[in-house]
Design a protein around this motif. Structure first.
Motif, PDB file in Angstrom:
ATOM      1  N   THR A 113       0.972  -1.456   0.117  1.00  0.00           N
ATOM      2  CA  THR A 113       0.198   0.432  -0.078  1.00  0.00           C
ATOM      3  C   THR A 113       1.239   1.253  -0.295  1.00  0.00           C
ATOM      4  O   THR A 113       0.319   2.920   0.285  1.00  0.00           O
ATOM      5  CB  THR A 113      -1.157  -0.118   1.143  1.00  0.00           C
ATOM      6  N   ASP A 163       2.774   1.936   2.590  1.00  0.00           N
ATOM      7  CA  ASP A 163       3.550   2.779   3.737  1.00  0.00           C
ATOM      8  C   ASP A 163       4.706   2.185   4.027  1.00  0.00           C
ATOM      9  O   ASP A 163       5.036   3.017   5.794  1.00  0.00           O
ATOM     10  CB  ASP A 163       2.245   1.641   4.591  1.00  0.00           C
ATOM     11  N   THR A 169       6.955   6.085   3.970  1.00  0.00           N
ATOM     12  CA  THR A 169       5.238   6.165   3.864  1.00  0.00           C
ATOM     13  C   THR A 169       5.132   7.050   2.476  1.00  0.00           C
ATOM     14  O   THR A 169       5.607   8.202   2.792  1.00  0.00           O
ATOM     15  CB  THR A 169       4.850   6.531   4.612  1.00  0.00           C
ATOM     16  N   TYR A 170       4.599   6.775   1.416  1.00  0.00           N
ATOM     17  CA  TYR A 170       3.606   8.188   0.575  1.00  0.00           C
ATOM     18  C   TYR A 170       3.036   8.251   0.924  1.00  0.00           C
ATOM     19  O   TYR A 170       2.589   9.984   0.333  1.00  0.00           O
ATOM     20  CB  TYR A 170       3.590   6.952  -0.641  1.00  0.00           C
ATOM     21  N   HIS A 171       2.542   7.715   2.037  1.00  0.00           N
ATOM     22  CA  HIS A 171       0.702   8.385   2.501  1.00  0.00           C
ATOM     23  C   HIS A 171       1.563   9.788   3.380  1.00  0.00           C
ATOM     24  O   HIS A 171       0.961   9.866   4.284  1.00  0.00           O
ATOM     25  CB  HIS A 171       0.163   7.762   3.274  1.00  0.00           C
ATOM     26  N   SER A 172       2.254  10.730   3.110  1.00  0.00           N
ATOM     27  CA  SER A 172       2.627  11.541   4.012  1.00  0.00           C
ATOM     28  C   SER A 172       2.201  13.260   3.560  1.00  0.00           C
ATOM     29  O   SER A 172       2.242  12.747   1.859  1.00  0.00           O
ATOM     30  CB  SER A 172       4.305  12.037   4.569  1.00  0.00           C
ATOM     31  N   ARG A 174       2.907  13.315  -0.609  1.00  0.00           N
ATOM     32  CA  ARG A 174       1.993  13.389  -1.841  1.00  0.00           C
ATOM     33  C   ARG A 174       1.458  15.302  -2.267  1.00  0.00           C
ATOM     34  O   ARG A 174       1.477  14.817  -3.681  1.00  0.00           O
ATOM     35  CB  ARG A 174       0.312  13.580  -1.231  1.00  0.00           C
ATOM     36  N   GLN A 233      -1.533   6.871  -3.559  1.00  0.00           N
ATOM     37  CA  GLN A 233      -1.781   7.783  -2.431  1.00  0.00           C
ATOM     38  C   GLN A 233      -3.661   8.917  -2.453  1.00  0.00           C
ATOM     39  O   GLN A 233      -3.799   8.296  -1.350  1.00  0.00           O
ATOM     40  CB  GLN A 233      -0.976   9.003  -2.723  1.00  0.00           C
ATOM     41  N   GLN A 239      -5.872   5.725  -0.359  1.00  0.00           N
ATOM     42  CA  GLN A 239      -5.085   5.344   1.017  1.00  0.00           C
ATOM     43  C   GLN A 239      -5.125   7.412   1.330  1.00  0.00           C
ATOM     44  O   GLN A 239      -4.715   7.351   3.191  1.00  0.00           O
ATOM     45  CB  GLN A 239      -3.767   5.212   1.492  1.00  0.00           C
ATOM     46  N   ASN A 240      -5.879   8.243   1.028  1.00  0.00           N
ATOM     47  CA  ASN A 240      -6.426   8.701   1.840  1.00  0.00           C
ATOM     48  C   ASN A 240      -7.992   9.295   1.166  1.00  0.00           C
ATOM     49  O   ASN A 240      -8.033  10.678   0.390  1.00  0.00           O
ATOM     50  CB  ASN A 240      -5.287  10.340   1.039  1.00  0.00           C
TER      51      ASN A 240
END
Ligand code: HEC
Ligand code: HEC
Length: 334
Positions: free
Chosen positions: A119, A121, A138-141, A145, A186, A189-190
């Motif tokens: 995912t 992360d 993680t790519y979800h910062s 983003r 991204q 997960q957002n």
């Protein structure tokens, strides 16, 4: 003699010649080569002198201004992810289609999941195994983003800090497909809870599944750390800072100009820091400060190094942090 008779004799002689030629013997003599056809010519070894040319080189340079067919790469946006001024391009230059995205997913799963996770992360199998790799972010910062497509492309093309380039394994078009897929990850997960209600999914079950997975990973990491926690010696600390790539940014000889502060005589040093709320203060570097700087470096940053990029090494086990602290202490006469 009749012409038939002559033919018979010729056949027998011909057969004889053929058979003698095929006895499988080795010969030192060169084969008979009646038509030369330019088959044997003078040739040059690499780097050999060639007096024929003014510059005496046998390895010829391409004529100035020429580019081999298929090697013209002046489209920097496509090949390097930057515009003519060298700035990251904002958007993927390849047209986004479903099959392109699926291609990206397939390539991502092959090349990136081991570290960045399915995912994105940053919890790929290599990272959760406690093998001491530099953690993949993680790519979800917000930072990633907001990163441009060109910047993500560059991570694959050039590598980024301790992550090596994947340019030799992944061709250009596939790199962009992976960038497109990271964007999809991204987005996936957002998602706002309210937006999730538009989909036919059991939100509570998904959230529970996520929490269970996080618990499972945490328990796994804890169990591994406990399994055979060795003594927290400076020697172990030295090993750990090498394995974790700390030495890429910190030196131990006191030289200036490192990305992060030197560790020589750091322990007991009165350091000027700025806190995450912008307050400046002087602290004496002790064990507690060292621990905090490793687990959560953003809390207090050394003045002069505020722009530095150090991630939180919160995945290190307690005894590992103890060992690193012991090692940094051992580099100080204070
Ligand atoms: C062997 C582990 C590993 C693999 C495989 C890997 N990465 Fe990384 N990646 C890292 C690490 C570690 C970092 C952080 C490097 C650092 O901070 O020193 C990183 C950083 C990044 C960043 C930059 C994030 C930032 O902070 O700016 C991007 C983007 C990225 N990786 C994308 C990819 C993509 C796309 C792939 C697959 C083609 C990939 N990575 C494969 C380990 C890996
Ligand atoms: C990518 C570069 C980089 C890497 C890798 C890195 N650091 Fe840092 N580190 C910095 C920077 C920049 C600072 C200063 C900013 C701050 O205090 O957060 C810093 C600060 C510190 C400090 C506080 C020093 C002081 O004088 O305040 C400690 C302790 C530290 N790092 C330990 C480590 C350890 C241990 C590792 C490896 C597990 C590590 N660092 C890996 C860049 C890095």
């Amino acid at each position: 003699m009749t012409s038939k008779g002559i033919l018979k004799i010729a056949c027998v002689l011909g057969l004889g010649v053929m058979l003698t030629a095929c006895r499988g013997q080795l010969s030192e003599k060169p084969p008979i080569h009646p038509n030369m056809n330019m088959d044997q010519q003078e040739r040059k070894e690499a780097q050999e002198v060639n007096k024929f040319f003014d510059d005496n080189r046998s390895m010829r340079q391409p004529v100035p201004g020429t580019i081999a067919r298929g090697l013209k790469k002046d489209d920097t946006a496509y090949y390097e992810g930057v515009d003519a001024q060298g700035n990251w391009i904002a958007e993927n230059p390849v047209e986004l289609t479903k099959s392109f995205l699926y291609r990206g997913q397939e390539r991502y799963d092959i090349f990136c999941t081991p570290c960045h996770g399915g995912t994105g992360d940053g919890k790929g199998i290599i990272m959760t195994g406690g093998y001491g790799y530099v953690p993949a972010p993680t790519y979800h910062s917000d930072r990633l983003r907001e990163a441009t497509d060109g910047e993500l492309y560059s991570a694959i093309y050039n590598g980024v800090r301790t992550m090596p380039s994947y340019a030799t394994q992944i061709p250009v078009e596939d790199r962009w497909a992976i960038v497109a897929y990271i964007r999809a990850l991204q987005a996936s997960q957002n998602v706002d809870e309210s937006e999730m209600n538009n989909y036919d999914v059991d939100l509570a079950a998904l959230q529970q599944e996520y929490r269970d997975e996080q618990d499972r990973l945490a328990a796994l990491a804890e169990a591994r750390a406990k399994e055979d926690a060795p003594e927290a010696t400076p020697e172990l600390g030295e090993q750990l800072v090498t394995q974790n790539g700390c030495i890429a940014c910190h030196n131990i000889d006191g030289a200036a100009g490192g990305i992060g502060p030197t560790w020589k005589d750091l322990f007991g040093f009165d350091a000027e820091v700025v806190t995450d709320s912008g307050e400046r203060m002087t602290i004496t570097v002790d064990e507690e400060y060292l621990r905090e700087s490793i687990i959560n470096p953003a809390v207090k940053k050394r003045v002069g190094y505020e722009q530095g990029v150090m991630i939180a090494y919160d995945y290190l086990a307690d005894h590992e942090i103890d060992a690193i602290v012991a090692y940094i202490k051992s580099l100080s006469d204070n």
